[in-house]
Design a protein around this motif. Structure first.
Motif, short mmCIF file in Angstrom:
data_model
loop_
_atom_site.label_atom_id
_atom_site.label_comp_id
_atom_site.label_asym_id
_atom_site.label_seq_id
_atom_site.Cartn_x
_atom_site.Cartn_y
_atom_site.Cartn_z
N ILE A 42 -68.43 -54.74 8.69
CA ILE A 42 -69.32 -53.64 9.03
C ILE A 42 -70.73 -54.14 9.33
O ILE A 42 -71.38 -53.68 10.29
CB ILE A 42 -69.33 -52.59 7.90
N GLU A 43 -71.22 -55.10 8.55
CA GLU A 43 -72.55 -55.65 8.82
C GLU A 43 -72.60 -56.32 10.20
O GLU A 43 -73.62 -56.24 10.90
CB GLU A 43 -72.93 -56.66 7.74
N THR A 44 -71.51 -56.96 10.60
CA THR A 44 -71.47 -57.59 11.92
C THR A 44 -71.49 -56.54 13.03
O THR A 44 -72.24 -56.67 14.01
CB THR A 44 -70.21 -58.46 12.06
N ILE A 45 -70.70 -55.49 12.87
CA ILE A 45 -70.69 -54.41 13.87
C ILE A 45 -72.06 -53.76 13.97
O ILE A 45 -72.55 -53.46 15.08
CB ILE A 45 -69.60 -53.38 13.52
N LEU A 46 -72.72 -53.54 12.83
CA LEU A 46 -74.05 -52.94 12.84
C LEU A 46 -75.08 -53.86 13.50
O LEU A 46 -76.01 -53.40 14.16
CB LEU A 46 -74.49 -52.60 11.42
N ALA A 47 -74.90 -55.18 13.33
CA ALA A 47 -75.80 -56.12 14.00
C ALA A 47 -75.59 -56.07 15.51
O ALA A 47 -76.57 -56.09 16.28
CB ALA A 47 -75.55 -57.53 13.47
N PHE A 48 -74.34 -56.01 15.96
CA PHE A 48 -74.06 -55.83 17.39
C PHE A 48 -74.72 -54.54 17.89
O PHE A 48 -75.32 -54.50 18.96
CB PHE A 48 -72.55 -55.73 17.64
N GLN A 49 -74.58 -53.50 17.10
CA GLN A 49 -75.10 -52.18 17.48
C GLN A 49 -76.62 -52.21 17.65
O GLN A 49 -77.16 -51.70 18.64
CB GLN A 49 -74.70 -51.17 16.40
N SER A 50 -77.31 -52.80 16.68
CA SER A 50 -78.78 -52.79 16.72
C SER A 50 -79.33 -53.62 17.87
O SER A 50 -80.42 -53.34 18.40
CB SER A 50 -79.34 -53.31 15.39
N THR A 72 -59.20 -47.66 -0.03
CA THR A 72 -60.12 -47.93 1.07
C THR A 72 -61.21 -46.87 1.14
O THR A 72 -62.40 -47.20 1.28
CB THR A 72 -59.35 -47.99 2.40
N VAL A 73 -60.81 -45.60 1.05
CA VAL A 73 -61.78 -44.51 1.07
C VAL A 73 -62.76 -44.63 -0.09
O VAL A 73 -63.97 -44.45 0.07
CB VAL A 73 -61.05 -43.15 1.03
N ALA A 74 -62.22 -44.96 -1.28
CA ALA A 74 -63.07 -45.08 -2.46
C ALA A 74 -64.06 -46.24 -2.33
O ALA A 74 -65.24 -46.12 -2.70
CB ALA A 74 -62.20 -45.27 -3.71
N LEU A 75 -63.61 -47.37 -1.79
CA LEU A 75 -64.48 -48.53 -1.62
C LEU A 75 -65.62 -48.22 -0.66
O LEU A 75 -66.79 -48.56 -0.91
CB LEU A 75 -63.67 -49.73 -1.12
N LEU A 76 -65.31 -47.55 0.43
CA LEU A 76 -66.34 -47.19 1.40
C LEU A 76 -67.33 -46.19 0.81
O LEU A 76 -68.55 -46.34 0.95
CB LEU A 76 -65.69 -46.61 2.66
N SER A 77 -66.82 -45.18 0.12
CA SER A 77 -67.68 -44.14 -0.45
C SER A 77 -68.60 -44.72 -1.52
O SER A 77 -69.80 -44.41 -1.59
CB SER A 77 -66.83 -43.02 -1.04
N LYS A 78 -68.04 -45.58 -2.37
CA LYS A 78 -68.82 -46.17 -3.46
C LYS A 78 -69.98 -46.99 -2.94
O LYS A 78 -71.05 -47.05 -3.57
CB LYS A 78 -67.90 -47.06 -4.30
N ASN A 79 -69.82 -47.60 -1.78
CA ASN A 79 -70.84 -48.48 -1.22
C ASN A 79 -71.58 -47.87 -0.04
O ASN A 79 -72.17 -48.59 0.78
CB ASN A 79 -70.21 -49.81 -0.81
N ASN A 80 -71.55 -46.53 0.04
CA ASN A 80 -72.25 -45.82 1.11
C ASN A 80 -71.88 -46.36 2.49
O ASN A 80 -72.72 -46.51 3.37
CB ASN A 80 -73.77 -45.90 0.90
N HIS A 81 -70.59 -46.68 2.63
CA HIS A 81 -70.03 -47.18 3.89
C HIS A 81 -70.73 -48.44 4.38
O HIS A 81 -70.74 -48.74 5.56
CB HIS A 81 -70.04 -46.09 4.96
N PHE A 82 -71.33 -49.16 3.45
CA PHE A 82 -71.99 -50.44 3.73
C PHE A 82 -73.03 -50.32 4.85
O PHE A 82 -73.22 -51.25 5.64
CB PHE A 82 -70.96 -51.52 4.06
N GLY A 83 -73.70 -49.17 4.88
CA GLY A 83 -74.78 -48.98 5.83
C GLY A 83 -74.38 -48.32 7.13
O GLY A 83 -75.24 -47.97 7.94
N MET A 84 -73.10 -48.13 7.35
CA MET A 84 -72.63 -47.49 8.57
C MET A 84 -72.58 -45.98 8.35
O MET A 84 -72.25 -45.50 7.26
CB MET A 84 -71.24 -48.02 8.95
N ASP A 85 -72.93 -45.21 9.37
CA ASP A 85 -72.83 -43.75 9.26
C ASP A 85 -71.37 -43.36 9.07
O ASP A 85 -70.48 -43.93 9.71
CB ASP A 85 -73.39 -43.07 10.51
#
Length: 533
Positions: A42-50, A72-85
């Motif tokens: 996700i951090e890589t995709i967000l870097a591409f995006q920015s 998977t849903v729980a991991l994403l929710s717990k970490n605020n989707h790792f910065g992705m909307d």
């Protein structure tokens, strides 16, 4: 082109096979930062995006199974989707599977614990095409202005190093489908990309490793699958990282509904091949997409072959199985090798631009041989593509990293001009801040991998070592312009304040005569004067 991609993560697996009690995408890619695979992706995709998406959001679709969906849903929710909307992420779940088969006559297998229940098995990752069509994901991405779809696997930390290059190949050749491949040894247990012809028809497609050798022998190649003069098979290995032209992909999905051809691949107990070792299944594979193409579409399938050390190092095997593979000359595919290869790939890229990065020796943990270092973790926020490294290291010959060092860099505004590192250094640059590392020399005890085969921590167990952080130099460039850590703030020359000091008046006496306080000592040292040369 990187800013026009939708990303598809095929993440249906648990980590049980690795000795990990959770989903595989939650595994840490390395111990330096303990960044999980899903966070790294996700951090890589967000870097591409920015950097490249011109204000658009780059979407991510994750395929889960019944075993992994809730986790998977729980991991994403717990970490605020790792910065992705949240609205950037779509989760599609496979069904419960298909009935298992007990023999060549396709008798249905029953659950050994419940004779009134049919035993089910996964249908395979080829279901992703059906799910992208039935959920309208691919079509909606096309409407959002996406041009490409990128398929990648759940535990390959090298997945995006060569994405930009591969997209360039797809764009230049006008490919509907482009398979990322790496050199493959003959008979290695990985599918090979081959061009199949029949009359005036041709198809470039993956052929599974257990079918490749028999296919060659049946078509006049008596030696079967053998290495050529390069030491590798002429048929590169498929790593299930696929690029699709999205417009063409959607058109094919509309026609086929995403349905892939099915097959069975039973393992037999006997030489006559009549008794299964265990129940098998009908399955389908996502790389069989070329079988659904028609007419001129079939010639728009190709591959991009890249060195495996830059694009492929999956974590999929137990340490025991990995050691056996490594003994045979094949990559082990374990947690220790995945982490080491991730750092090694970054070191290769740094050397390629002219940085002086030394290479460590071979060490062994849990029967797995890896290179000891250095450990270089360049976060996607620092450099999202290999081409960005030249801007991040404008004077690469002034960057020297010893073989025992550990380096972690993060932040878009960070630039490394000159650095000598023999130890551990972490440099962070906050969002909106800028910072330059110049003339910095660090020597400390650093971080050391220590063998540990008794730890109760699953992440340590599967590696065979823990990372002991003896000493770390950490520098943080703050958004307000301040700097945390032992690094001076450099002011521009025109702003450097000039400090005026008052100089006291000096009174010079007659040095040929003793001073008043010396008169009582008499003429004891050459007339009271001494010249020191």
């Amino acid at each position: 082109e990187v800013g026009k991609c939708g990303f598809v993560l095929v993440a249906g697996g648990l980590g049980e096979r690795l000795g990990y009690g959770d989903i595989k995408i939650g595994l840490p890619t390395e111990l330096a930062t303990e960044t999980s695979y899903i966070q790294f992706y996700i951090e890589t995709i967000l870097a591409f995006q920015s950097r490249y998406a011109l204000g658009k959001k780059l979407p991510l679709c994750i395929m889960t199974s019944g075993d992994t969906n809730e986790k998977t849903v729980a991991l994403l929710s717990k970490n605020n989707h790792f910065g992705m909307d949240k609205d950037q992420i779509t989760i599609v779940q496979q069904g419960k599977g298909v009935p298992a088969l007990t023999d060549n006559d396709a008798h249905i297998a029953l659950n050994p614990d419940n004779p009134y229940e049919i035993q089910m098995k996964p249908h395979g990752h080829g279901d992703i095409h059906v799910l992208l069509h039935s959920h309208g994901v691919a079509k909606s991405w096309l409407e959002q202005g996406m041009k490409w779809t990128v398929f990648f696997q759940d535990t390959n930390g090298l997945a995006f190093h060569t994405l930009a290059l591969s997209l360039g190949v797809s764009s230049k050749l006008g490919l509907i489908m482009n398979s990322i491949t790496c050199p493959r040894k003959a008979k290695q247990a990985i599918g090979g990309i081959a061009k199949l012809t029949k009359g005036d028809q041709e198809m470039t497609i993956n052929v599974e490793y257990n079918q490749l050798d028999p296919l060659f022998r049946a078509t006049g190649h008596d030696d079967g699958d053998v290495n050529d003069a390069s030491g590798f098979s002429p048929f590169p290995g498929n790593i299930n990282q696929l690029l699709f032209n999205l417009e063409s992909y959607v058109q094919v999905l509309e026609r086929t509904k995403g349905v892939m051809p099915e097959f069975v691949n039973p393992k037999y107990k006997d030489a006559e091949k009549t008794i299964f070792k265990k129940p098998t299944r009908l399955e389908c594979m996502m790389q069989d997409f070329p079988t659904t193409l028609e007419g001129d579409e079939t010639v728009k399938v190709g591959f991009t072959s890249l060195a495996s050390e830059l694009c492929f190092s999956p974590v999929k095997n137990t340490t025991e199985d990995g050691a056996a593979l490594q003994a045979k000359g094949s990559p082990p595919g374990v947690a220790a090798s995945g982490e080491a290869d991730q750092s090694s790939a970054m070191c290769i890229l740094l050397r390629s631009i002219g940085c002086d990065v030394q290479e460590g020796g071979k060490v062994t943990f849990g029967g797995i041989d890896i290179i000891s270092g250095p450990d270089c973790v360049l976060k996607p926020s620092f450099a999202a593509c290999a081409t960005e490294l030249k801007k991040k290291f404008p004077n690469p010959s002034a960057v020297k990293i010893s073989e025992r060092s550990s380096l972690v860099l993060s932040g878009d505004g960070l630039v490394i001009e000159s650095l000598e590192l023999d130890g551990a250094l972490v440099v962070e640059c906050e969002t909106g801040a800028s910072g330059v590392i110049r003339d910095l020399s660090i020597t400390n005890k650093g971080w050391v991998k220590v063998a540990d085969m008794t730890s109760e921590d699953e992440v340590i167990q599967m590696r065979g070592y823990r990372l002991t952080k003896f000493k770390t130099e950490k520098i943080v460039f703050k958004q307000d312009g301040s700097i945390e850590g032992n690094y001076p703030i450099e002011l521009p020359v025109e702003e450097t304040p000039v400090v005026e000091r008052s100089v006291p008046e000096t009174i010079v006496g007659d040095l040929s005569k003793p001073a008043s306080e010396e008169e009582k000592e008499g003429d004891t040292l050459c007339g009271g004067a001494c010249v020191i040369l």
